[in-house]
Design a protein around this motif. Structure first.
Motif, PDB file in Angstrom:
ATOM      1  N   PRO A  44       0.778  -1.239   0.000  1.00 30.74           N
ATOM      2  CA  PRO A  44       0.000   0.000   0.000  1.00 30.74           C
ATOM      3  C   PRO A  44       0.809   1.289   0.000  1.00 30.74           C
ATOM      4  O   PRO A  44       0.236   2.361  -0.198  1.00 30.74           O
ATOM      5  N   THR A  45       2.102   1.210   0.255  1.00 32.02           N
ATOM      6  CA  THR A  45       2.925   2.407   0.186  1.00 32.02           C
ATOM      7  C   THR A  45       3.954   2.237  -0.920  1.00 32.02           C
ATOM      8  O   THR A  45       4.279   1.114  -1.322  1.00 32.02           O
ATOM      9  N   CYS A  46       4.473   3.354  -1.404  1.00 27.27           N
ATOM     10  CA  CYS A  46       5.431   3.345  -2.510  1.00 27.27           C
ATOM     11  C   CYS A  46       6.844   3.136  -1.959  1.00 27.27           C
ATOM     12  O   CYS A  46       7.360   4.005  -1.233  1.00 27.27           O
ATOM     13  N   GLY A  47       7.461   2.032  -2.307  1.00 25.76           N
ATOM     14  CA  GLY A  47       8.786   1.715  -1.792  1.00 25.76           C
ATOM     15  C   GLY A  47       9.848   2.743  -2.129  1.00 25.76           C
ATOM     16  O   GLY A  47      10.568   3.216  -1.233  1.00 25.76           O
ATOM     17  N   PRO A  48       9.997   3.119  -3.417  1.00 27.31           N
ATOM     18  CA  PRO A  48      11.034   4.107  -3.759  1.00 27.31           C
ATOM     19  C   PRO A  48      10.842   5.452  -3.065  1.00 27.31           C
ATOM     20  O   PRO A  48      11.817   6.053  -2.586  1.00 27.31           O
ATOM     21  N   LEU A  49       9.601   5.937  -2.998  1.00 25.37           N
ATOM     22  CA  LEU A  49       9.353   7.203  -2.316  1.00 25.37           C
ATOM     23  C   LEU A  49       9.659   7.067  -0.827  1.00 25.37           C
ATOM     24  O   LEU A  49      10.278   7.954  -0.221  1.00 25.37           O
ATOM     25  N   THR A  50       9.247   5.969  -0.224  1.00 23.13           N
ATOM     26  CA  THR A  50       9.506   5.734   1.197  1.00 23.13           C
ATOM     27  C   THR A  50      11.003   5.691   1.478  1.00 23.13           C
ATOM     28  O   THR A  50      11.474   6.218   2.495  1.00 23.13           O
ATOM     29  N   ASP A  51      11.774   5.066   0.593  1.00 23.49           N
ATOM     30  CA  ASP A  51      13.225   5.016   0.769  1.00 23.49           C
ATOM     31  C   ASP A  51      13.815   6.425   0.825  1.00 23.49           C
ATOM     32  O   ASP A  51      14.681   6.716   1.660  1.00 23.49           O
ATOM     33  N   SER A  52      13.359   7.301  -0.064  1.00 21.98           N
ATOM     34  CA  SER A  52      13.870   8.669  -0.085  1.00 21.98           C
ATOM     35  C   SER A  52      13.492   9.428   1.179  1.00 21.98           C
ATOM     36  O   SER A  52      14.314  10.163   1.751  1.00 21.98           O
ATOM     37  N   VAL A  53      12.255   9.237   1.640  1.00 17.91           N
ATOM     38  CA  VAL A  53      11.815   9.921   2.854  1.00 17.91           C
ATOM     39  C   VAL A  53      12.584   9.395   4.061  1.00 17.91           C
ATOM     40  O   VAL A  53      12.979  10.167   4.956  1.00 17.91           O
ATOM     41  N   ALA A  54      12.836   8.093   4.118  1.00 16.42           N
ATOM     42  CA  ALA A  54      13.600   7.508   5.218  1.00 16.42           C
ATOM     43  C   ALA A  54      15.010   8.090   5.257  1.00 16.42           C
ATOM     44  O   ALA A  54      15.547   8.407   6.332  1.00 16.42           O
ATOM     45  N   GLN A  55      15.618   8.250   4.092  1.00 14.81           N
ATOM     46  CA  GLN A  55      16.959   8.832   4.025  1.00 14.81           C
ATOM     47  C   GLN A  55      16.939  10.283   4.484  1.00 14.81           C
ATOM     48  O   GLN A  55      17.824  10.721   5.231  1.00 14.81           O
ATOM     49  N   ALA A  56      15.921  11.023   4.065  1.00 14.16           N
ATOM     50  CA  ALA A  56      15.806  12.421   4.484  1.00 14.16           C
ATOM     51  C   ALA A  56      15.612  12.526   5.992  1.00 14.16           C
ATOM     52  O   ALA A  56      16.208  13.400   6.647  1.00 14.16           O
ATOM     53  N   ALA A  57      14.793  11.640   6.564  1.00 13.91           N
ATOM     54  CA  ALA A  57      14.549  11.677   8.006  1.00 13.91           C
ATOM     55  C   ALA A  57      15.815  11.330   8.783  1.00 13.91           C
ATOM     56  O   ALA A  57      16.097  11.920   9.839  1.00 13.91           O
ATOM     57  N   THR A  58      16.584  10.375   8.274  1.00 16.29           N
ATOM     58  CA  THR A  58      17.856  10.026   8.929  1.00 16.29           C
ATOM     59  C   THR A  58      18.808  11.209   8.905  1.00 16.29           C
ATOM     60  O   THR A  58      19.450  11.534   9.918  1.00 16.29           O
ATOM     61  N   GLN A  59      18.889  11.877   7.768  1.00 19.80           N
ATOM     62  CA  GLN A  59      19.743  13.065   7.654  1.00 19.80           C
ATOM     63  C   GLN A  59      19.259  14.182   8.570  1.00 19.80           C
ATOM     64  O   GLN A  59      20.059  15.011   9.030  1.00 19.80           O
ATOM     65  N   ALA A  60      17.963  14.191   8.865  1.00 23.58           N
ATOM     66  CA  ALA A  60      17.395  15.212   9.749  1.00 23.58           C
ATOM     67  C   ALA A  60      17.618  14.892  11.225  1.00 23.58           C
ATOM     68  O   ALA A  60      17.253  15.688  12.084  1.00 23.58           O
ATOM     69  N   GLY A  61      18.202  13.715  11.505  1.00 22.19           N
ATOM     70  CA  GLY A  61      18.502  13.356  12.883  1.00 22.19           C
ATOM     71  C   GLY A  61      17.490  12.468  13.557  1.00 22.19           C
ATOM     72  O   GLY A  61      17.599  12.201  14.762  1.00 22.19           O
ATOM     73  N   ALA A  62      16.502  11.984  12.807  1.00 25.42           N
ATOM     74  CA  ALA A  62      15.480  11.122  13.398  1.00 25.42           C
ATOM     75  C   ALA A  62      16.006   9.700  13.568  1.00 25.42           C
ATOM     76  O   ALA A  62      16.842   9.227  12.792  1.00 25.42           O
ATOM     77  N   THR A  63      15.503   9.011  14.576  1.00 29.45           N
ATOM     78  CA  THR A  63      15.678   7.566  14.676  1.00 29.45           C
ATOM     79  C   THR A  63      14.603   6.942  13.809  1.00 29.45           C
ATOM     80  O   THR A  63      13.411   7.089  14.082  1.00 29.45           O
ATOM     81  N   VAL A  64      15.020   6.265  12.734  1.00 31.05           N
ATOM     82  CA  VAL A  64      14.095   5.795  11.711  1.00 31.05           C
ATOM     83  C   VAL A  64      13.993   4.280  11.739  1.00 31.05           C
ATOM     84  O   VAL A  64      15.004   3.571  11.778  1.00 31.05           O
TER      85      VAL A  64
END
Length: 290
Positions: free
Chosen positions: A132-152
């Motif tokens: 139900p979610t888009c894998g490639p888009l989710t991968d990019s958001v996960a990378q952005a959140a990690t760069q933002a300092g989040a525990t992902v």
């Protein structure tokens, strides 16, 4: 190829993004009624961006009264290609602590009082929700959140409940121990289903605010505690959004997962049997195949 246009659906504060230029609050009329609010549009380092306050500015809509169909239709009508949902959630896992971000990849839908499809009598369609979610888009958001300092946490099952009340202890234990859910929230369904019907890539970020009521040290969810954590999560979410332009192409290419072609084999009703009134309402979400 078309220009990539990212929409963020989330809570208050997320539209206060440093560097967002050419901003404008746009009102969009849809055949499904008015969306939750006007939509903030702009550009961030050349990336087209929109923000839709899911509950309206000032949080005036409860989860059951959010106009999900109007929201997704309005975004599609604006030309949005990708949707990133950011929502507060409770956690069923010790390791998914308040303040953490969970990149959702599965849902269990327990909502009961919401219109959950654009289609129906007069034009029947069945889209796949296996992934139900888009894998490639989710991968990019996960990378952005990690760069933002989040525990992902990459991957998690989101239990969508009707609300607005929080879970009973029995429900919380059932969802956690027997159903395998990882987080619980009230807003991603039918939003994710409608995004798929509208052929939009959809990523879901569950921003953990609490441990629901299963945790022996957190046996009663308090709104005040949630709001404190939510404020910190919003700061991290804004930083996440700020990292997206460096990770996403400005041109939208065909989705490897097929999110943008979800209706190719979904329509069942014979063309000569389709309801003209419903077809007219589907002009934005399904115009590509109709």
């Amino acid at each position: 190829m078309t220009d990539r246009f990212i929409a963020i659906i989330g809570g208050s504060g997320l539209y206060e993004i440093d560097g967002l230029e050419n901003t404008d609050w746009v009102s969009v009329d849809t055949p499904w009624g008015a969306p939750s609010d006007a939509i903030l549009t702009g550009t961030l380092e050349g990336l087209k961006l929109a923000f839709l306050p899911r509950h309206g500015r000032g949080h005036v809509l409860d989860p059951s009264s959010v106009p999900y169909r109007a929201n997704i239709d309005a975004l599609k009508r604006l030309g949005v290609t990708d949707v990133i949902s950011m929502s507060a959630c409770g956690s069923f896992r010790e390791e998914m602590a308040p303040g953490d971000f969970v990149m959702v990849d599965q849902f269990i839908d327990r909502t009961v009082a919401r219109a959950r499809s654009f289609f129906g009598p007069g034009c029947v369609a069945h889209v796949s929700m296996a992934h139900p979610t888009c894998g490639p888009l989710t991968d990019s958001v996960a990378q952005a959140a990690t760069q933002a300092g989040a525990t992902v946490h990459r991957g998690g099952t989101y239990l969508a409940m009707e609300g607005p009340q929080f879970s009973t202890l029995a429900e919380s234990n059932m969802y956690r121990d027997h159903w395998g859910a990882d987080v619980i929230g009230m807003t991603n369904m039918p939003e994710a289903k409608l995004a798929r019907e509208a052929e939009l890539c959809y990523a879901s970020v569950a921003m953990v605010t609490d441990y629901d009521c299963w945790h022996p040290d957190h046996d009663a969810v308090q709104v005040a505690d949630i709001v404190r954590t939510l404020t910190g999560n919003a700061d991290t979410a804004r930083r996440t959004i700020a990292h997206l332009p460096a990770l996403l192409n400005r041109q939208k290419t065909p989705c490897p997962q097929g999110c943008d072609r979800a209706l190719d084999t979904a329509l069942i009703t014979a063309p000569d049997k389709r309801d003209p009134d419903l077809i007219a309402r589907l002009d934005a979400v399904a115009g590509r195949v109709l």
